[in-house]
Design an enzyme around this catalytic site. Structure first.
Site, PDB file in Angstrom:
ATOM      1  N   HIS A 392      36.247  46.677  43.184  1.00  0.00           N
ATOM      2  CA  HIS A 392      36.425  47.910  42.402  1.00  0.00           C
ATOM      3  C   HIS A 392      37.660  48.680  42.889  1.00  0.00           C
ATOM      4  O   HIS A 392      38.487  49.126  42.078  1.00  0.00           O
ATOM      5  CB  HIS A 392      35.174  48.778  42.521  1.00  0.00           C
ATOM      6  CG  HIS A 392      35.349  50.172  42.025  1.00  0.00           C
ATOM      7  ND1 HIS A 392      35.073  50.543  40.729  1.00  0.00           N
ATOM      8  CD2 HIS A 392      35.779  51.308  42.659  1.00  0.00           C
ATOM      9  CE1 HIS A 392      35.330  51.831  40.571  1.00  0.00           C
ATOM     10  NE2 HIS A 392      35.756  52.316  41.734  1.00  0.00           N
ATOM     11  N   GLU A 393      37.799  48.830  44.201  1.00  0.00           N
ATOM     12  CA  GLU A 393      38.950  49.550  44.748  1.00  0.00           C
ATOM     13  C   GLU A 393      40.257  48.826  44.443  1.00  0.00           C
ATOM     14  O   GLU A 393      41.284  49.463  44.169  1.00  0.00           O
ATOM     15  CB  GLU A 393      38.786  49.719  46.263  1.00  0.00           C
ATOM     16  CG  GLU A 393      37.611  50.597  46.673  1.00  0.00           C
ATOM     17  CD  GLU A 393      37.714  51.998  46.106  1.00  0.00           C
ATOM     18  OE1 GLU A 393      38.842  52.528  46.022  1.00  0.00           O
ATOM     19  OE2 GLU A 393      36.673  52.560  45.732  1.00  0.00           O
ATOM     20  N   HIS A 396      41.665  49.776  41.141  1.00  0.00           N
ATOM     21  CA  HIS A 396      42.504  50.985  41.121  1.00  0.00           C
ATOM     22  C   HIS A 396      43.955  50.635  41.472  1.00  0.00           C
ATOM     23  O   HIS A 396      44.893  51.193  40.890  1.00  0.00           O
ATOM     24  CB  HIS A 396      41.959  52.012  42.112  1.00  0.00           C
ATOM     25  CG  HIS A 396      40.685  52.663  41.674  1.00  0.00           C
ATOM     26  ND1 HIS A 396      40.555  53.314  40.472  1.00  0.00           N
ATOM     27  CD2 HIS A 396      39.479  52.780  42.304  1.00  0.00           C
ATOM     28  CE1 HIS A 396      39.334  53.801  40.357  1.00  0.00           C
ATOM     29  NE2 HIS A 396      38.654  53.481  41.455  1.00  0.00           N
ATOM     30  N   GLU A 472      37.697  54.940  36.533  1.00  0.00           N
ATOM     31  CA  GLU A 472      36.537  54.338  37.202  1.00  0.00           C
ATOM     32  C   GLU A 472      35.944  53.209  36.372  1.00  0.00           C
ATOM     33  O   GLU A 472      35.568  52.152  36.908  1.00  0.00           O
ATOM     34  CB  GLU A 472      35.478  55.405  37.481  1.00  0.00           C
ATOM     35  CG  GLU A 472      35.885  56.417  38.523  1.00  0.00           C
ATOM     36  CD  GLU A 472      36.191  55.791  39.867  1.00  0.00           C
ATOM     37  OE1 GLU A 472      35.471  54.862  40.263  1.00  0.00           O
ATOM     38  OE2 GLU A 472      37.169  56.220  40.502  1.00  0.00           O
ATOM     39  N   ASP A 476      35.750  49.262  37.517  1.00  0.00           N
ATOM     40  CA  ASP A 476      34.509  48.475  37.443  1.00  0.00           C
ATOM     41  C   ASP A 476      34.729  47.203  36.629  1.00  0.00           C
ATOM     42  O   ASP A 476      34.247  46.125  36.992  1.00  0.00           O
ATOM     43  CB  ASP A 476      33.396  49.311  36.805  1.00  0.00           C
ATOM     44  CG  ASP A 476      32.816  50.328  37.761  1.00  0.00           C
ATOM     45  OD1 ASP A 476      33.106  50.250  38.973  1.00  0.00           O
ATOM     46  OD2 ASP A 476      32.078  51.232  37.308  1.00  0.00           O
TER      47      ASP A 476
END
Length: 530
Positions: A392-393, A396, A472, A476
């Site tokens: 997930h990070e 970003h 976000e 995901d």
């Protein structure tokens, strides 16, 4: 009471702050209703959250909601009081002025609806009320005070205002710490006294739940000791002082000498300082508050390096931060410029993590575990779930979310500074706060950027929240594309449970406040077929 321009400016600012406060208070009431009415675990997460954990999170959220409403009320009252004290007791009544050739006192009498000014030393002059027009802003290079006494008064008043703001923040922090303990102790004492003779069996089980609940509340909210809390505040104050004094002095100097391009000079200076602070913070400032240690060699480190390499993430170092001494909340993030990326994992995120110096800690008494990590119910995520969180990070990073956010914020800052250049010399803004003879630059920054721009700031904050929520969902989706959907779902459930997060949220409260989508929305998005 005369509705002067200064009066309208001041009470317009105060009025808007109370409008925002009342709206947010209303949203808190809506969310509180959700806490009261939602007493059954939603079927979407029934397999990952038991009824006991759900009830703990519900009561914890209710307590946070009450405290937040109380804190915001006190804060808004104190901010209003500070502004009123700074502005003075009257509006539109300018203080008597003293000329350089001697004192000349004047009184104004109303004669047949006309305003006449009478000189007590003899003679009179008439003034037409319609001739009172706003003073034209002075050129930028005439901002400096001409009188040393006026400059001294300005600095003293600015220092007084800064001191009041700092004392106010310390009061809020101290009140937050003490009131949270008092509130929890009061609730515990009340519940332990509930009809014990009539419901002996139920109360015994309830007391066990209450003890666990109270322990988790203390871990999540104020897991550090009072001494640790005070030491943290002292460190924060010293670091803020060291950084703010030269930066503030530089900003004031740029405004004084910047001329017609002051907004551009300020913007460039702030960008450079932001990049500088982003560079030194993880290396020199963050270690003052938390301990960072390299992630030990093992399966987790190897898997993280493989995951990073698979998406061409330029991983340089892996750290674990001991966030457990502060709270039990879990997190993970990355930082660094260009090819020097670093990943930081909170120790609370790792189920099987044991600090390398755990034995030394136990002997010295510096840190004591608040919850035993032994047994099947220990907190944290296993290796696959940690990798899902990192996926997930990495999303970003892949979509340049940090860079996009920085660009939006810097463009917004440029617009605000450009507007500030033309607003901060407007005399009524200062006289509305009691500054008739001087125009302190620091006060101008506060009035324009914080008060005058308050409606605009609220709009920008809401739009930034919406943008962050979208980011976000995209992160995901990136984790899902790497085949981590199942483990990311498990990780989100575990982190929400460990943090006592309540999975149900009022739509209006969430839309306004939550930069991250509610848990149920994220799980629903992960379950969708592409």
């Amino acid at each position: 009471m005369e509705f002067t321009l200064e009066f309208q400016i001041f009470y317009g600012i105060i009025g808007f702050s109370w409008i925002v406060f009342l709206f947010e208070f209303y949203l808190s009431i809506r969310q509180r209703r959700v806490y009261h009415e939602t007493t059954i675990v939603p079927h979407q997460i029934a397999h990952g959250m038991d009824a006991e954990s759900f009830e703990k999170s519900r009561r914890y959220s209710l307590d946070k909601n009450v405290f937040s409403m109380f804190k915001e009320t006190v804060s808004n009252v104190m901010n209003t009081e500070t502004a009123v004290n700074l502005a003075g007791s009257s509006f539109g009544a300018r203080p008597e002025t003293t000329g350089s050739l001697g004192a000349r006192q004047e009184t104004t009498a109303n004669l047949g609806g006309r305003s006449e000014t009478t000189n007590l030393g003899g003679g009179s002059t008439r003034r037409n009320s319609e001739a009172q027009v706003a003073t034209k802003p002075k050129p930028l290079r005439q901002v400096q005070n001409k009188d040393l006494l006026a400059e001294k008064k300005t600095l003293e008043l600015s220092l007084k205002h800064a001191t009041m703001i700092y004392e106010h923040q310390l009061t809020i922090l101290d009140t937050k710490y003490k009131d949270t303990i008092a509130m929890l102790e009061e609730k515990s004492a009340h519940r332990m006294a509930m009809k014990q003779e009539e419901f002996d069996v139920k109360v015994e089980r309830w007391n066990d739940m209450e003890l666990q609940y109270k322990t988790q509340i203390l871990e999540l909210s104020i897991s550090q000791t009072y001494g640790f809390f005070v030491k943290d505040q002292i460190k924060s104050f010293i670091v803020s002082l060291i950084l703010s004094i030269p930066l503030t002095g530089a900003v004031v100097y740029i405004i004084q000498v910047g001329g017609n391009m002051v907004f551009l000079y300020l913007w460039v200076f702030i960008i450079l300082m932001s990049l500088f602070l982003m560079t030194i913070y993880p290396e020199f400032i963050a270690p003052l508050f938390d301990k960072y240690t390299p992630l030990p060699d093992g399966e987790l480190k190897s898997r993280i390096e493989q995951l990073s390499a698979s998406v061409k993430f330029p991983l340089k170092k892996l750290y674990v931060v001991e966030g457990s001494k502060r709270s039990e909340h879990s997190n993970a993030y990355f930082y660094g410029f260009f090819k020097n990326k670093r990943i930081v994992l909170f120790d609370t995120l790792l189920k099987d993590y044991v600090p390398l110096n755990a034995d030394k800690k136990d002997k010295s008494g510096d840190s004591e575990p608040l919850i035993s990590t032994e047994g099947a119910n220990k907190k944290g995520c296993d290796t696959e779930e940690v990798l899902a969180v990192l996926a997930h990070e990495l999303g970003h990073w892949k979509y340049n979310h940090v860079l996009k956010s920085m660009i939006v914020m810097q463009l917004n800052l440029l617009f605000m500074l450009y507007s500030f250049q033309y607003l901060f010399q407007y005399p009524p803004l200062y006289s509305a706060f009691g500054f008739y003879d001087s125009q302190p630059i620091l006060l101008g920054l506060i009035i324009v950027l914080q008060y005058v721009f308050a409606p605009y700031n609220q709009l920008v904050q809401f739009l930034m929240t919406c943008m962050t929520r979208r980011f976000e969902f995209q992160a995901d989706a990136f984790g899902k594309s790497l085949g981590k959907a199942i483990f990311l779902r498990k990780a989100l459930l575990k982190i929400n449970k460990d943090n006592l997060g309540f999975p149900v949220c009022d739509w209006m409260f969430s839309l306004y406040h939550n930069s991250h989508p509610p848990l149920l929305e994220r799980l629903q998005a992960l379950d969708k077929d592409d």
